[in-house]
Design a protein around this motif. Structure first.
Motif, PDB file in Angstrom:
ATOM      1  N   GLY A   1       9.786  -3.484  14.885  1.00 54.00           N
ATOM      2  CA  GLY A   1       9.313  -4.648  15.542  1.00 54.00           C
ATOM      3  C   GLY A   1       8.971  -5.741  14.628  1.00 54.00           C
ATOM      4  O   GLY A   1       8.632  -6.798  15.155  1.00 54.00           O
TER       5      GLY A   1
ATOM      6  N   ASP B   1       7.480  -0.298  26.771  1.00 54.87           N
ATOM      7  CA  ASP B   1       5.920  -0.287  27.055  1.00 54.87           C
ATOM      8  C   ASP B   1       5.415   0.918  27.941  1.00 54.87           C
ATOM      9  O   ASP B   1       4.522   1.672  27.492  1.00 54.87           O
ATOM     10  CB  ASP B   1       5.886  -1.623  27.637  1.00 54.87           C
ATOM     11  CG  ASP B   1       4.204  -1.848  27.676  1.00 54.87           C
ATOM     12  OD1 ASP B   1       3.496  -1.074  27.891  1.00 54.87           O
ATOM     13  OD2 ASP B   1       3.946  -2.993  27.768  1.00 54.87           O
TER      14      ASP B   1
ATOM     15  N   GLN C   1      17.140  -2.147  24.538  1.00 55.53           N
ATOM     16  CA  GLN C   1      16.470  -3.142  24.402  1.00 55.53           C
ATOM     17  C   GLN C   1      15.624  -3.572  26.010  1.00 55.53           C
ATOM     18  O   GLN C   1      15.398  -4.521  26.229  1.00 55.53           O
ATOM     19  CB  GLN C   1      17.050  -4.603  24.063  1.00 55.53           C
ATOM     20  CG  GLN C   1      17.681  -4.320  22.575  1.00 55.53           C
ATOM     21  CD  GLN C   1      18.061  -5.664  22.263  1.00 55.53           C
ATOM     22  OE1 GLN C   1      19.090  -6.377  22.669  1.00 55.53           O
ATOM     23  NE2 GLN C   1      17.304  -6.360  21.153  1.00 55.53           N
ATOM     24  N   ASN C   2      15.122  -2.303  26.502  1.00 54.63           N
ATOM     25  CA  ASN C   2      14.534  -2.462  27.795  1.00 54.63           C
ATOM     26  C   ASN C   2      12.879  -2.271  27.409  1.00 54.63           C
ATOM     27  O   ASN C   2      12.278  -1.455  27.443  1.00 54.63           O
ATOM     28  CB  ASN C   2      14.858  -1.027  28.605  1.00 54.63           C
ATOM     29  CG  ASN C   2      14.289  -1.086  29.940  1.00 54.63           C
ATOM     30  OD1 ASN C   2      13.195  -1.962  30.260  1.00 54.63           O
ATOM     31  ND2 ASN C   2      14.986  -0.638  30.829  1.00 54.63           N
ATOM     32  N   VAL C   3      12.371  -3.581  27.307  1.00 53.11           N
ATOM     33  CA  VAL C   3      11.058  -3.799  26.822  1.00 53.11           C
ATOM     34  C   VAL C   3      10.179  -3.040  27.646  1.00 53.11           C
ATOM     35  O   VAL C   3       8.910  -2.422  27.239  1.00 53.11           O
ATOM     36  CB  VAL C   3      10.829  -5.376  26.767  1.00 53.11           C
ATOM     37  CG1 VAL C   3       9.336  -5.492  26.259  1.00 53.11           C
ATOM     38  CG2 VAL C   3      11.667  -5.863  25.532  1.00 53.11           C
TER      39      VAL C   3
ATOM     40  N   ARG D   1       7.080  -2.136  22.227  1.00 56.50           N
ATOM     41  CA  ARG D   1       7.665  -3.423  22.776  1.00 56.50           C
ATOM     42  C   ARG D   1       8.489  -4.335  21.970  1.00 56.50           C
ATOM     43  O   ARG D   1       9.640  -4.826  22.120  1.00 56.50           O
ATOM     44  CB  ARG D   1       6.651  -4.355  23.550  1.00 56.50           C
ATOM     45  CG  ARG D   1       5.950  -3.681  24.682  1.00 56.50           C
ATOM     46  CD  ARG D   1       4.942  -4.762  25.055  1.00 56.50           C
ATOM     47  NE  ARG D   1       5.540  -5.821  25.805  1.00 56.50           N
ATOM     48  CZ  ARG D   1       5.898  -5.982  27.057  1.00 56.50           C
ATOM     49  NH1 ARG D   1       5.723  -5.178  27.960  1.00 56.50           N
ATOM     50  NH2 ARG D   1       6.607  -7.286  27.362  1.00 56.50           N
ATOM     51  N   LEU D   2       7.686  -4.531  20.652  1.00 57.01           N
ATOM     52  CA  LEU D   2       8.346  -5.401  19.689  1.00 57.01           C
ATOM     53  C   LEU D   2       9.692  -4.710  19.246  1.00 57.01           C
ATOM     54  O   LEU D   2      10.696  -5.375  18.826  1.00 57.01           O
ATOM     55  CB  LEU D   2       7.387  -5.589  18.616  1.00 57.01           C
ATOM     56  CG  LEU D   2       6.327  -6.450  18.943  1.00 57.01           C
ATOM     57  CD1 LEU D   2       5.288  -6.613  17.720  1.00 57.01           C
ATOM     58  CD2 LEU D   2       6.668  -7.890  19.056  1.00 57.01           C
TER      59      LEU D   2
ATOM     60  N   GLU E   1      12.457  -5.393  21.333  1.00 56.09           N
ATOM     61  CA  GLU E   1      12.872  -6.893  21.368  1.00 56.09           C
ATOM     62  C   GLU E   1      13.553  -7.011  20.029  1.00 56.09           C
ATOM     63  O   GLU E   1      14.822  -7.890  19.886  1.00 56.09           O
ATOM     64  CB  GLU E   1      11.967  -7.735  21.324  1.00 56.09           C
ATOM     65  CG  GLU E   1      11.092  -7.715  22.633  1.00 56.09           C
ATOM     66  CD  GLU E   1       9.706  -8.819  22.626  1.00 56.09           C
ATOM     67  OE1 GLU E   1      10.021  -9.842  21.871  1.00 56.09           O
ATOM     68  OE2 GLU E   1       8.827  -8.720  23.352  1.00 56.09           O
ATOM     69  N   HIS E   2      13.264  -6.340  19.024  1.00 54.96           N
ATOM     70  CA  HIS E   2      13.948  -6.761  17.547  1.00 54.96           C
ATOM     71  C   HIS E   2      14.710  -5.746  17.019  1.00 54.96           C
ATOM     72  O   HIS E   2      15.142  -6.156  15.788  1.00 54.96           O
ATOM     73  CB  HIS E   2      12.669  -7.363  16.758  1.00 54.96           C
ATOM     74  CG  HIS E   2      11.870  -8.563  17.447  1.00 54.96           C
ATOM     75  ND1 HIS E   2      12.348  -9.736  17.461  1.00 54.96           N
ATOM     76  CD2 HIS E   2      10.540  -8.297  17.614  1.00 54.96           C
ATOM     77  CE1 HIS E   2      11.515 -10.512  18.241  1.00 54.96           C
ATOM     78  NE2 HIS E   2      10.329  -9.870  18.009  1.00 54.96           N
TER      79      HIS E   2
END
Length: 239
Positions: free
Chosen positions: A148, A204, A198-200, A100-101, A104-105
């Motif tokens: 992440g 996941d 960036q599809n969190v 997930r991270l 995002e990053h």
């Protein structure tokens, strides 16, 4: 110590040589769980004093690959199958959080590194070397974890991946059989795509499914080869 593990090394090897050699033998199961590691025998094998042998064993203990005993002897760390559900719970959380991270990053440079690690993993599958496969798998997932930008989660995750490498090795051969699951999956590519987009939430979900695949395949392997009257299922029943 087994006869095939005591070939003498050239004189002058240091603790790093001992560490690297024993680590490879432990991860590849040449030295099986519970095997006694006698300092005197190792010193003779590596043509060293016992001091660098102890240093190597201390570092292996820090990796959770050997266990010092109260009588000052050391054994290869056992694989506690009864704790497998707890291990998978921790792995699932770490894998989901780090993925997930990363979604995002991640930076363009991170994406290149992750893609490179995936190509390296695919290359090891073609060669069929199980130790290389588990190492490349770890490097792929750690590239995601590093993307992440949270070193605490990354350190925790790396420790879990290292602890799981012997379990991966144990059932790689099993998974190569046509009816026993699969190794050549698109899951890594799907995870990379979700991170790139960036599809969190999808990252996941894919990370969770990846853990579940490992869990299910390892349970089937253990039931077929070793376990009879023991439950390896997650006691929570959540997944």
């Amino acid at each position: 110590m087994r006869a095939e593990s005591v070939e003498k090394m050239p004189r002058g090897a240091g603790w790093k040589t001992v560490y690297d050699t024993l680590r490879t033998e432990i991860l590849s199961l040449q030295l099986p769980p519970g095997e006694l590691l006698d300092e005197t025998t190792l010193a003779d094998r590596f043509n060293l004093s016992r001091s660098p042998i102890r240093e190597a064993l201390i570092r292996l203990a820090n990796d959770d690959l050997v266990v010092p005993l109260p009588n000052r002897s050391t054994i290869v760390a056992p694989i506690d199958i009864t704790s497998f559900p707890s291990y998978v719970d921790a792995l699932d959380i770490a894998q989901r959080v780090t993925t997930r991270l990363a979604a995002e990053h991640r930076t363009p440079a991170d994406l290149k590194t992750i893609a490179k690690r995936q190509r390296e993993f695919e290359s090891t599958l073609k060669r069929g070397n199980h130790l290389e496969m588990s190492e490349a798998n770890k490097e792929f997932h750690m590239a995601i974890a590093n993307a992440g930008r949270n070193p605490y989660f990354a350190t925790f995750y790396e420790r879990l991946l290292t602890q799981g490498r012997r379990m991966l090795h144990m059932h790689f051969e099993y998974l190569k059989k046509p009816t026993h699951g699969y190794l050549l999956t698109d899951e890594h590519d799907d995870m990379l795509a979700a991170i790139q987009e960036q599809n969190v939430e999808r990252a996941d979900k894919l990370a969770h499914e990846h853990t579940r695949q490992f869990r299910d395949q390892f349970i089937e392997f253990m039931k077929e080869n070793y376990v009879t009257n023991i439950s390896l299922a997650n006691p929570s029943g959540k997944w």
